[in-house]
Write a protein that holds these residues in place. Sequence first.
Motif, PDB file in Angstrom:
ATOM      1  N   GLU A  43       0.830  -1.210   0.000  1.00  0.00           N
ATOM      2  CA  GLU A  43       0.000   0.000   0.000  1.00  0.00           C
ATOM      3  C   GLU A  43       0.865   1.260   0.000  1.00  0.00           C
ATOM      4  OE1 GLU A  43      -3.290   0.396  -0.340  1.00  0.00           O
ATOM      5  OE2 GLU A  43      -3.417  -1.768  -0.647  1.00  0.00           O
ATOM      6  N   ALA A  46       2.202   1.665  -3.459  1.00  0.00           N
ATOM      7  CA  ALA A  46       1.158   2.139  -4.369  1.00  0.00           C
ATOM      8  C   ALA A  46       0.898   3.629  -4.167  1.00  0.00           C
ATOM      9  CB  ALA A  46      -0.118   1.347  -4.157  1.00  0.00           C
ATOM     10  N   MET A  47       0.916   4.079  -2.923  1.00  0.00           N
ATOM     11  CA  MET A  47       0.695   5.502  -2.659  1.00  0.00           C
ATOM     12  C   MET A  47       1.822   6.348  -3.239  1.00  0.00           C
ATOM     13  SD  MET A  47      -0.879   5.471   1.181  1.00  0.00           S
ATOM     14  CE  MET A  47      -0.850   7.258   1.300  1.00  0.00           C
ATOM     15  N   LYS A  48       3.065   5.865  -3.122  1.00  0.00           N
ATOM     16  CA  LYS A  48       4.198   6.609  -3.683  1.00  0.00           C
ATOM     17  C   LYS A  48       4.101   6.688  -5.198  1.00  0.00           C
ATOM     18  CE  LYS A  48       7.592   5.714  -0.083  1.00  0.00           C
ATOM     19  NZ  LYS A  48       8.856   5.041   0.248  1.00  0.00           N
ATOM     20  N   SER A  49       3.791   5.555  -5.848  1.00  0.00           N
ATOM     21  CA  SER A  49       3.705   5.575  -7.307  1.00  0.00           C
ATOM     22  C   SER A  49       2.513   6.404  -7.772  1.00  0.00           C
ATOM     23  CB  SER A  49       3.600   4.146  -7.852  1.00  0.00           C
ATOM     24  OG  SER A  49       2.401   3.543  -7.457  1.00  0.00           O
ATOM     25  N   GLU A  50       1.428   6.397  -7.003  1.00  0.00           N
ATOM     26  CA  GLU A  50       0.267   7.213  -7.342  1.00  0.00           C
ATOM     27  C   GLU A  50       0.601   8.696  -7.245  1.00  0.00           C
ATOM     28  OE1 GLU A  50      -3.780   7.888  -5.065  1.00  0.00           O
ATOM     29  OE2 GLU A  50      -3.666   5.878  -5.943  1.00  0.00           O
ATOM     30  N   GLY A  51       1.380   9.067  -6.243  1.00  0.00           N
ATOM     31  CA  GLY A  51       1.787  10.466  -6.096  1.00  0.00           C
ATOM     32  C   GLY A  51       2.669  10.923  -7.234  1.00  0.00           C
ATOM     33  N   LYS A  52       3.562  10.051  -7.696  1.00  0.00           N
ATOM     34  CA  LYS A  52       4.423  10.396  -8.827  1.00  0.00           C
ATOM     35  C   LYS A  52       3.621  10.515 -10.110  1.00  0.00           C
ATOM     36  CE  LYS A  52       8.626   8.349  -6.963  1.00  0.00           C
ATOM     37  NZ  LYS A  52       9.621   7.279  -7.105  1.00  0.00           N
ATOM     38  N   GLN A  53       2.610   9.654 -10.283  1.00  0.00           N
ATOM     39  CA  GLN A  53       1.780   9.718 -11.478  1.00  0.00           C
ATOM     40  C   GLN A  53       0.952  10.989 -11.492  1.00  0.00           C
ATOM     41  OE1 GLN A  53      -0.567   6.171 -11.564  1.00  0.00           O
ATOM     42  NE2 GLN A  53       1.118   4.879 -12.249  1.00  0.00           N
ATOM     43  N   GLU A  54       0.470  11.426 -10.338  1.00  0.00           N
ATOM     44  CA  GLU A  54      -0.329  12.646 -10.279  1.00  0.00           C
ATOM     45  C   GLU A  54       0.506  13.867 -10.636  1.00  0.00           C
ATOM     46  OE1 GLU A  54      -2.158  12.916  -6.483  1.00  0.00           O
ATOM     47  OE2 GLU A  54      -3.538  11.263  -6.860  1.00  0.00           O
ATOM     48  N   ARG A  69     -10.421   0.610 -13.812  1.00  0.00           N
ATOM     49  CA  ARG A  69     -10.202   0.445 -12.380  1.00  0.00           C
ATOM     50  C   ARG A  69      -9.910  -1.006 -12.100  1.00  0.00           C
ATOM     51  NH1 ARG A  69     -14.926   2.429  -9.003  1.00  0.00           N
ATOM     52  NH2 ARG A  69     -13.549   1.616  -7.424  1.00  0.00           N
TER      53      ARG A  69
END
Length: 93
Positions: A43, A46-54, A69
Amino acid sequence: MFGKIGAPEIILILVVVVLLFGAKKLPDMARSLGKSARILKSEAKAMKSEGKQEEAAPADPPADQAVPRTIQAAPGDVTSSRPVAEPSDTTKR
């Protein structure tokens, strides 16, 4: 006084844990602790990669493209995840 924990203290702590919980329950406890650690790690990743994608992605995706999804059975469980197609929302037009 409490700064250094040596081998005798660790052995004493392990003996107390075995006496409190019993030898039969310890493998199950260790297994659940390991599973929880794996879930937490995945988790966080996933949060780190989601932040980079944003940061790299534009603010809003195009309205005509559906964003896929993924549904997971449990948080961090990547073996049973499956993509889900959602119907497009036509109420905004």
